[in-house]
Each structure stands twice: as C-alpha cells, then as structure tokens.
Design a protein around this motif. Structure first.
Motif, PDB file in Angstrom:
ATOM      1  N   GLU A   1      27.566   9.119 -13.467  1.00  0.00           N
ATOM      2  CA  GLU A   1      29.016   9.126 -13.711  1.00  0.00           C
ATOM      3  C   GLU A   1      29.711   9.857 -12.563  1.00  0.00           C
ATOM      4  OE1 GLU A   1      31.574   8.395 -15.509  1.00  0.00           O
ATOM      5  OE2 GLU A   1      31.080   8.050 -17.621  1.00  0.00           O
TER       6      GLU A   1
ATOM      7  N   SER B   1      36.888  13.587 -17.747  1.00  0.00           N
ATOM      8  CA  SER B   1      37.722  13.125 -18.860  1.00  0.00           C
ATOM      9  C   SER B   1      38.832  14.129 -19.134  1.00  0.00           C
ATOM     10  CB  SER B   1      36.887  12.938 -20.131  1.00  0.00           C
ATOM     11  OG  SER B   1      36.090  11.791 -20.072  1.00  0.00           O
TER      12      SER B   1
ATOM     13  N   TYR C   1      39.474  19.337 -20.312  1.00  0.00           N
ATOM     14  CA  TYR C   1      38.866  18.673 -19.159  1.00  0.00           C
ATOM     15  C   TYR C   1      37.345  18.701 -19.349  1.00  0.00           C
ATOM     16  CZ  TYR C   1      43.439  18.942 -16.946  1.00  0.00           C
ATOM     17  OH  TYR C   1      44.773  18.806 -16.669  1.00  0.00           O
TER      18      TYR C   1
ATOM     19  N   ARG D   1      40.691   9.300 -17.161  1.00  0.00           N
ATOM     20  CA  ARG D   1      39.541   9.845 -16.459  1.00  0.00           C
ATOM     21  C   ARG D   1      39.893   9.952 -14.982  1.00  0.00           C
ATOM     22  NH1 ARG D   1      34.465   6.553 -19.217  1.00  0.00           N
ATOM     23  NH2 ARG D   1      35.045   7.042 -21.378  1.00  0.00           N
TER      24      ARG D   1
ATOM     25  N   LYS E   1      38.699  10.321 -11.251  1.00  0.00           N
ATOM     26  CA  LYS E   1      37.531  10.108 -10.404  1.00  0.00           C
ATOM     27  C   LYS E   1      37.379  11.299  -9.467  1.00  0.00           C
ATOM     28  CE  LYS E   1      35.342   6.714  -7.382  1.00  0.00           C
ATOM     29  NZ  LYS E   1      35.466   5.379  -6.730  1.00  0.00           N
TER      30      LYS E   1
ATOM     31  N   THR F   1      33.378  10.931 -13.143  1.00  0.00           N
ATOM     32  CA  THR F   1      34.729  11.187 -13.652  1.00  0.00           C
ATOM     33  C   THR F   1      34.827  12.459 -14.480  1.00  0.00           C
ATOM     34  OG1 THR F   1      34.373   9.915 -15.685  1.00  0.00           O
ATOM     35  CG2 THR F   1      35.228   8.712 -13.751  1.00  0.00           C
TER      36      THR F   1
ATOM     37  N   ASN G   1      31.910  14.708 -16.828  1.00  0.00           N
ATOM     38  CA  ASN G   1      30.942  13.663 -17.166  1.00  0.00           C
ATOM     39  C   ASN G   1      29.879  13.584 -16.070  1.00  0.00           C
ATOM     40  OD1 ASN G   1      32.413  12.757 -19.525  1.00  0.00           O
ATOM     41  ND2 ASN G   1      33.890  11.859 -18.110  1.00  0.00           N
TER      42      ASN G   1
ATOM     43  N   GLU H   1      41.389  10.741 -25.647  1.00  0.00           N
ATOM     44  CA  GLU H   1      41.214  10.740 -24.201  1.00  0.00           C
ATOM     45  C   GLU H   1      42.421  10.064 -23.549  1.00  0.00           C
ATOM     46  OE1 GLU H   1      37.522   9.920 -21.210  1.00  0.00           O
ATOM     47  OE2 GLU H   1      38.231   8.162 -22.332  1.00  0.00           O
TER      48      GLU H   1
ATOM     49  N   THR I   1      33.908  10.406 -24.574  1.00  0.00           N
ATOM     50  CA  THR I   1      34.130  10.738 -23.165  1.00  0.00           C
ATOM     51  C   THR I   1      33.328   9.747 -22.323  1.00  0.00           C
ATOM     52  OG1 THR I   1      32.248  12.273 -23.153  1.00  0.00           O
ATOM     53  CG2 THR I   1      34.407  13.179 -23.733  1.00  0.00           C
ATOM     54  N   GLY I   2      32.955  10.176 -21.118  1.00  0.00           N
ATOM     55  CA  GLY I   2      32.030   9.394 -20.314  1.00  0.00           C
ATOM     56  C   GLY I   2      30.601   9.679 -20.735  1.00  0.00           C
TER      57      GLY I   2
END
Length: 384
Positions: free
Chosen positions: A209, A213, A196, A225, A227, A211, A199, A222, A181-182
């Motif tokens: 971060e 994921s 969902y 992502r 924003k 976002t 991050n 994934e 992920t992030g």
C-alpha cells in the motif's frame, strides 16, 4: 542468520517458507521469572514511573510487562504474572502497543487478538477488548480507536482483506463501530477532528500500500486517502498541526523515508531522506531510530537522528553522544521523559533473548542500563 529470519518475521514481509524454517529451528521459549534490578537513583518528579511492553517473538506467547519506579530507582521485570497469577497464558502473544488513558493501562496484544486492559496504578487485569490482528491504539473523548489487519496472517501479493479502525467504548470495552481503511493499517493519529491511518500493505509484498487514510471523527467515515509512499508505519502529529508518517520502503531498492502532511489541507508538503523504524516526538524534536534488514546485503542497517519539526530539517544524526551506541546491536524502542528529557532506547539484541534498556541524559550520555524481556519496544509514562 537466525536473527535475520526472526527480524523478517517482525517486519511482516516474509516469504511463506520462512515460518516453517523458523519453527523447525527455534527452541522452546523461555519465559524469565519476575525480578527486580536497581539501575537508577531515586528521582523526585511529577512522573511516578513508566511501563515497558516487551513484544516477545511472534508465536512464542512471551509478551511481558516491565515497570520502572522513579521514586526508588527500581526496575521491575515481568510484573504481570505476579499481579495477575490466575490469568492463563499471562499477557499473551506479541505485544504491539501500550497506552494509558484515564485510570486504565491498555496493552495491544497482536498475536492474541486482544487489548489487555489493566489498572494503570497496579497493572491488575480488568478485562479485554477483542480485536482480530490488532496493531495500534489512540484515544479521544472516551473512545479508543484501534487499527486491525482484520484478516489472518497471510503473505500474498493479491491479498483482498481490507483493514479497519475499530471504535471502542472505554467504559464497556465494546466495539461500537468500524471504519474500513487500506490494507494492513498500522499506527494512527488524531488531529483536527480527523484520524490519520498509515496503510502498509505489508502482507502484500511486493505490492505494498502507499496511502494514508483520513477518517472524519464525527461521522467515523473514511473521507479520502492521501498518496504518500509504500509500506507506511508510524504516525504522529506535532503542535503545528503537521502529521509525520514514516515509510519502511521495501528493504531493498526503495529506502525508508519520513514524510510530512499538513492536517489543515491534507496535502503532502515535505519529505526528509532519513530512515525510520521508530520515533518519538518531544516538543519540537522528533527522535528517530532505524534498524532495517536489507534483503540485498542480508544485514541490519542502523541509524539515529533528530528532526526539528518546526524547521522540518535534520538537526543531528546522533542521539547518543558518548559512544554507547557501539554497545547497541538492534535499537528498537525509543521514548523521552517529558519532564527530565532523559532519553530511553531499547536493544532487541537477537530477538529471542532478553533485551536491554538504556537511559541517557538529555545530552545523550549514558546514565544506566538494565535487562528487559524479549524485544523491548513500547513505553508509557504514569503520573503521580
């Protein structure tokens, strides 16, 4: 001043010198023995009771488990050690999430890098799942999905270790797959065949971060992502297939906020200007509490609220209606009984002493309160 240092540790955005200060001034941790209080009256409902996981402070090995019995009105403090007397170090260091799935109770113990698995009816230990720096857990079709920061605690604006979601077989307790992920993924939600993941990038202050994921549940890859905003934390999905996610902001110039994503289109559709540190969704009501340490004023900013997820509007800035909120120093955990609609809010107080659990009726009037372990945080109900 000590409580603010500890709170910043809980928020995971410390500068590197704070752990040294904290370890130098903290006394040896005190673990309170098992006990029983009787704050409530017996109730005959379809729910047998609930467990409450007390986090304990980072590095103190003080995570404890409490249990409230609706049939007797008794609150059992620190039950794990009595049920499992031969387990070294008891529950472990820093409890971060608690869920029941099937006949098992799962406690995510972040600092001990494990998920403790117990019998849901008795809290008797069955085994453990080993996940480094584990955070939150969700279940789907016989599998547990667990977020992990992956790397060790390291506050570095140039942090390079991506987090991941682990897929675990709940029969064998084995990790069978991982999806990157992030950075520093927090809570996760499963809806519309997708996972969902919020991050946070909380180790990367001030380079958080921003976002969410999105993982395809079938391929466990994934997809994208989305924003959203910096330092994401809590995630839940409503019955309208919307995903609600909270941003903690940066505790200074960028404030905490609530966001809504349409899971059918994966588009960010709404934002609500209300601070959130924890929430609980009951039907169409999203109950919010906020306790944020402001690094400019060095004081906690406290708030409450209720959002109607159908209309996507704040319908109240109050949950407690009888003035009892004046007693609560640090609102920390929150849940709602799905049958009676009683509201439970915990007070973490100083973060290093026992907290308090408050029970309010559906109209926000206090019914009772009781002593808990340190940093009472995570609830799960058990049915008869």
């Amino acid at each position: 001043m000590q409580s603010k240092t500890i709170k910043s540790c809980k928020c995971l955005i410390l500068i590197l010198v704070i752990p040294l200060i904290f370890s130098a001034c903290r006394k040896d941790p005190v673990i309170y023995p098992p006990d029983i209080e009787n704050p409530g009256d017996p109730e005959n409902t379809s729910i047998q009771g609930f467990y409450l996981l007390n986090e304990g402070n980072m590095g103190s090995n003080k995570a404890t488990l409490d249990y409230y019995d609706y049939g007797t009105g008794a609150y059992h403090i620190n039950i794990y050690s009595n049920v499992n007397p031969n387990v070294p170090k008891e529950l472990g260091d820093l409890g971060n999430d608690l869920k029941i799935y099937g006949s098992k109770l799962y406690a995510v113990i972040n600092g001990s890098n494990k998920i403790e698995v117990m019998e849901a009816k008795t809290a008797r230990r069955i085994g453990q799942i080993d996940i480094p720096n584990c955070r939150y857990i969700k279940f789907h079709n016989g599998y547990a999905y667990i977020t992990s920061f992956a790397g060790p605690v390291e506050f570095n604006p140039n942090y390079q270790q991506l987090g991941y979601v682990a897929k675990v077989d709940t029969a064998s307790f084995q990790v069978i797959d991982k999806c990157l992920t992030g950075f520093q993924p927090e809570e996760l939600e499963i809806v519309n065949n997708k996972i969902y993941v919020a991050n946070s990038g909380s180790y990367m202050f001030p380079n958080y971060e921003n976002t969410l994921s999105v993982i395809d549940l079938n391929s466990f890859k994934e997809m994208k992502r989305i924003k959203v905003a910096i330092n994401l934390h809590r995630v839940c999905a409503d019955k309208h297939e919307n995903v609600w996610v909270s941003s903690r902001g940066d505790y200074a110039g960028i404030s905490s906020k609530l966001y809504c994503i349409d899971s059918k289109t994966d588009q960010l559709t709404d934002s609500i200007n209300i601070a959130v540190s924890n929430f609980h969704l009951d039907e169409d009501k999203l109950y919010l509490i906020s306790t944020h340490l402001n690094y400019v004023t060095m004081s906690d900013e406290i708030g409450y609220g209720i959002v109607d997820v159908a209309s996507k509007k704040v319908v109240s800035h109050k949950i407690i209606t009888d003035g009892t909120d004046a007693e609560i120093k640090v609102p920390y955990g929150i849940t709602v009984n799905p049958v009676t609609k009683d509201i439970y809010i915990t007070d973490a107080k100083s973060y290093v002493t026992p907290g308090t659990l408050y029970c309010f009726d559906k109209n926000g009037k206090k019914r009772w309160d009781v002593r808990t372990g340190d940093i009472p945080a995570h609830f799960t109900f058990i049915n008869k």
